[in-house]
Design a protein around this motif. Structure first.
Motif, PDB file in Angstrom:
ATOM      1  N   PHE A 165       0.909  -1.165  -0.018  1.00 31.31           N
ATOM      2  CA  PHE A 165       0.109   0.069   0.106  1.00 31.31           C
ATOM      3  C   PHE A 165       0.909   1.378   0.046  1.00 31.31           C
ATOM      4  O   PHE A 165       0.710   2.281  -0.753  1.00 31.31           O
ATOM      5  CB  PHE A 165      -0.863   0.079   1.279  1.00 31.31           C
ATOM      6  CG  PHE A 165      -1.727   1.129   1.366  1.00 31.31           C
ATOM      7  CD1 PHE A 165      -3.093   1.311   0.784  1.00 31.31           C
ATOM      8  CD2 PHE A 165      -1.292   2.235   2.197  1.00 31.31           C
ATOM      9  CE1 PHE A 165      -3.853   2.680   0.824  1.00 31.31           C
ATOM     10  CE2 PHE A 165      -1.967   3.234   2.325  1.00 31.31           C
ATOM     11  CZ  PHE A 165      -3.394   3.548   1.581  1.00 31.31           C
ATOM     12  N   ALA A 166       1.954   1.179   0.820  1.00 27.49           N
ATOM     13  CA  ALA A 166       2.791   2.584   1.023  1.00 27.49           C
ATOM     14  C   ALA A 166       3.724   2.459  -0.267  1.00 27.49           C
ATOM     15  O   ALA A 166       4.180   3.749  -0.347  1.00 27.49           O
ATOM     16  CB  ALA A 166       3.459   2.247   2.529  1.00 27.49           C
ATOM     17  N   ALA A 167       3.978   1.282  -0.875  1.00 26.63           N
ATOM     18  CA  ALA A 167       4.959   1.454  -1.838  1.00 26.63           C
ATOM     19  C   ALA A 167       4.030   1.816  -3.229  1.00 26.63           C
ATOM     20  O   ALA A 167       4.928   2.423  -4.093  1.00 26.63           O
ATOM     21  CB  ALA A 167       5.905   0.401  -2.177  1.00 26.63           C
ATOM     22  N   VAL A 168       3.190   1.482  -3.549  1.00 26.83           N
ATOM     23  CA  VAL A 168       2.547   1.322  -4.793  1.00 26.83           C
ATOM     24  C   VAL A 168       1.385   2.302  -5.058  1.00 26.83           C
ATOM     25  O   VAL A 168       0.934   2.977  -5.871  1.00 26.83           O
ATOM     26  CB  VAL A 168       2.214  -0.129  -5.415  1.00 26.83           C
ATOM     27  CG1 VAL A 168       1.523  -0.088  -6.594  1.00 26.83           C
ATOM     28  CG2 VAL A 168       3.347  -0.906  -5.365  1.00 26.83           C
ATOM     29  N   ILE A 169       0.506   2.055  -3.791  1.00 25.53           N
ATOM     30  CA  ILE A 169      -1.003   2.619  -4.095  1.00 25.53           C
ATOM     31  C   ILE A 169      -0.834   4.325  -3.401  1.00 25.53           C
ATOM     32  O   ILE A 169      -1.146   5.042  -4.318  1.00 25.53           O
ATOM     33  CB  ILE A 169      -1.813   1.671  -3.255  1.00 25.53           C
ATOM     34  CG1 ILE A 169      -2.079   0.513  -3.774  1.00 25.53           C
ATOM     35  CG2 ILE A 169      -3.270   2.601  -3.113  1.00 25.53           C
ATOM     36  CD1 ILE A 169      -2.861  -0.346  -2.895  1.00 25.53           C
ATOM     37  N   VAL A 170      -0.493   4.195  -2.262  1.00 25.46           N
ATOM     38  CA  VAL A 170      -0.193   5.730  -1.621  1.00 25.46           C
ATOM     39  C   VAL A 170       1.260   5.674  -1.200  1.00 25.46           C
ATOM     40  O   VAL A 170       1.415   5.531   0.059  1.00 25.46           O
ATOM     41  CB  VAL A 170      -1.305   6.191  -0.568  1.00 25.46           C
ATOM     42  CG1 VAL A 170      -0.872   7.249  -0.159  1.00 25.46           C
ATOM     43  CG2 VAL A 170      -2.661   5.740  -1.082  1.00 25.46           C
ATOM     44  N   PRO A 171       2.227   6.173  -1.933  1.00 27.66           N
ATOM     45  CA  PRO A 171       3.591   6.217  -1.559  1.00 27.66           C
ATOM     46  C   PRO A 171       3.696   7.044  -0.322  1.00 27.66           C
ATOM     47  O   PRO A 171       3.178   8.268  -0.328  1.00 27.66           O
ATOM     48  CB  PRO A 171       4.153   6.776  -2.753  1.00 27.66           C
ATOM     49  CG  PRO A 171       3.372   6.738  -3.921  1.00 27.66           C
ATOM     50  CD  PRO A 171       1.818   6.745  -3.480  1.00 27.66           C
ATOM     51  N   ASN A 172       4.423   6.383   0.608  1.00 28.96           N
ATOM     52  CA  ASN A 172       4.668   7.083   1.887  1.00 28.96           C
ATOM     53  C   ASN A 172       5.770   6.150   2.568  1.00 28.96           C
ATOM     54  O   ASN A 172       5.627   5.128   2.872  1.00 28.96           O
ATOM     55  CB  ASN A 172       3.553   6.963   2.888  1.00 28.96           C
ATOM     56  CG  ASN A 172       3.662   8.006   3.975  1.00 28.96           C
ATOM     57  OD1 ASN A 172       4.281   7.360   5.184  1.00 28.96           O
ATOM     58  ND2 ASN A 172       2.786   8.738   4.170  1.00 28.96           N
ATOM     59  N   THR A 217       7.064   6.581   5.525  1.00 30.22           N
ATOM     60  CA  THR A 217       6.924   6.149   7.143  1.00 30.22           C
ATOM     61  C   THR A 217       5.993   5.076   7.236  1.00 30.22           C
ATOM     62  O   THR A 217       6.118   4.137   8.172  1.00 30.22           O
ATOM     63  CB  THR A 217       6.217   7.559   7.693  1.00 30.22           C
ATOM     64  OG1 THR A 217       6.954   8.671   7.638  1.00 30.22           O
ATOM     65  CG2 THR A 217       5.972   7.275   9.155  1.00 30.22           C
ATOM     66  N   ILE A 218       4.735   5.059   6.518  1.00 26.45           N
ATOM     67  CA  ILE A 218       3.828   3.876   6.514  1.00 26.45           C
ATOM     68  C   ILE A 218       4.799   2.364   6.169  1.00 26.45           C
ATOM     69  O   ILE A 218       4.801   1.350   6.718  1.00 26.45           O
ATOM     70  CB  ILE A 218       2.672   4.042   5.655  1.00 26.45           C
ATOM     71  CG1 ILE A 218       1.967   5.145   6.438  1.00 26.45           C
ATOM     72  CG2 ILE A 218       1.960   2.946   5.513  1.00 26.45           C
ATOM     73  CD1 ILE A 218       0.655   5.545   5.327  1.00 26.45           C
ATOM     74  N   ASP A 219       5.590   2.717   4.996  1.00 19.78           N
ATOM     75  CA  ASP A 219       6.389   1.786   4.685  1.00 19.78           C
ATOM     76  C   ASP A 219       7.308   1.176   5.778  1.00 19.78           C
ATOM     77  O   ASP A 219       7.726  -0.023   5.941  1.00 19.78           O
ATOM     78  CB  ASP A 219       7.392   2.094   3.408  1.00 19.78           C
ATOM     79  CG  ASP A 219       7.467   0.912   2.246  1.00 19.78           C
ATOM     80  OD1 ASP A 219       7.131  -0.094   2.772  1.00 19.78           O
ATOM     81  OD2 ASP A 219       8.102   1.265   1.300  1.00 19.78           O
ATOM     82  N   LEU A 220       7.766   1.776   6.464  1.00 20.24           N
ATOM     83  CA  LEU A 220       8.686   1.771   7.768  1.00 20.24           C
ATOM     84  C   LEU A 220       8.022   0.817   8.756  1.00 20.24           C
ATOM     85  O   LEU A 220       8.405   0.030   9.167  1.00 20.24           O
ATOM     86  CB  LEU A 220       9.242   2.914   8.267  1.00 20.24           C
ATOM     87  CG  LEU A 220       9.839   2.957   9.716  1.00 20.24           C
ATOM     88  CD1 LEU A 220      11.455   2.104   9.376  1.00 20.24           C
ATOM     89  CD2 LEU A 220      10.039   4.401  10.198  1.00 20.24           C
ATOM     90  N   VAL A 221       6.800   1.309   8.778  1.00 17.21           N
ATOM     91  CA  VAL A 221       5.815   0.503   9.641  1.00 17.21           C
ATOM     92  C   VAL A 221       5.757  -0.772   9.141  1.00 17.21           C
ATOM     93  O   VAL A 221       5.543  -1.880  10.012  1.00 17.21           O
ATOM     94  CB  VAL A 221       4.545   1.123  10.003  1.00 17.21           C
ATOM     95  CG1 VAL A 221       3.341   0.594  10.509  1.00 17.21           C
ATOM     96  CG2 VAL A 221       4.738   2.597  10.629  1.00 17.21           C
ATOM     97  N   GLY A 222       5.323  -0.953   7.829  1.00 20.24           N
ATOM     98  CA  GLY A 222       4.885  -2.355   7.537  1.00 20.24           C
ATOM     99  C   GLY A 222       6.081  -3.226   7.571  1.00 20.24           C
ATOM    100  O   GLY A 222       5.928  -4.479   8.171  1.00 20.24           O
TER     101      GLY A 222
END
Length: 225
Positions: free
Chosen positions: A188-195, A197-202
């Motif tokens: 989600f954080a890498a492709v759909i809504v780039p973010n 911080t959320i990627d770090l959480v994932g």
């Protein structure tokens, strides 16, 4: 009698050392990727020109990304294998499918990092964004295949491995959920809504879940590693 006791002690001591080594190894790869994704100067959905410009503007961060990627390539496969060792007895088929996806997926990561190496080298060599873009756009098509292997392997494979942890109850349910949820959050954080911080959480959730598996291995003498 004394010889038998000594052998038993040595066996337990050796088992203890290996268990702690595995426990320390397990979260390293996911944690490295978590920090990597947070530090990455560009977004996955950026085009080649945008990536090149952002790498040129942040070569220090890109250097960190490459070191973290190197650590991840060395540790992700052994970590996945260690988790599979504790789930395969009670969930053999699910574990097998997860590993058939995860191992080639994680191994493909090294091929994908080659693109980052190229952009970093171009930036350090003083090439402009246009030159770096032309190089990136002419990478071998095997890189695209490696991308498919990585995305499918690490997203679906991690979900299946998390489900195996849930079914076998090797760890607390929250830890299994952390592993299951980690890669959908990353996607989600890498492709759909780039973010970042959320990627770090994932990826951080996967690191926490894997750390819980390591703790279970240390705490349970009957856990096979």
């Amino acid at each position: 009698m004394t010889t038998t006791a000594a052998r038993t002690t040595n066996s337990v001591g050796g088992r203890g050392v290996s268990s702690y080594a595995v426990a320390l190894l397990l979260p390293i790869g996911p944690a490295a990727v978590a920090v990597l994704r947070y530090a990455l100067p560009y977004y996955t959905v950026d085009d080649s020109t945008a990536m090149a410009n952002k790498v040129i503007a942040a070569t220090g961060r890109m250097s960190l990304v490459l070191w973290l990627g190197f650590i991840a390539v060395l540790t992700l496969v052994p970590a996945a294998y260690a988790v599979s060792r504790v789930t395969r007895q009670r969930a053999p088929r699910l574990t097998l499918v997860a590993m058939l996806l995860l191992v080639p997926g994680y191994l493909a990561l090294g091929w994908l990092i080659a693109e980052d190496q190229l952009m970093f080298a171009g930036a350090k060599a003083g090439l402009d964004a246009g030159a770096i873009t032309r190089l990136v756009d002419h990478l071998h098509s095997s890189g695209a295949v490696a991308g498919v292997f990585f995305v499918l392997g690490h997203v679906v494979g991690t979900i299946l491995l998390g489900i195996a942890l849930w079914r076998t109850r090797v760890v607390a349910r929250w830890a299994a959920v952390a592993v299951i949820a980690s890669q959908p959050i990353h996607f989600f954080a890498a492709v759909i809504v780039p973010n970042h911080t959320i990627d770090l959480v994932g990826w951080g959730l996967q690191a926490v879940g894997f750390a819980a598996v390591g703790w279970a291995i240390v705490q349970r003498p009957d856990t096979e590693v």
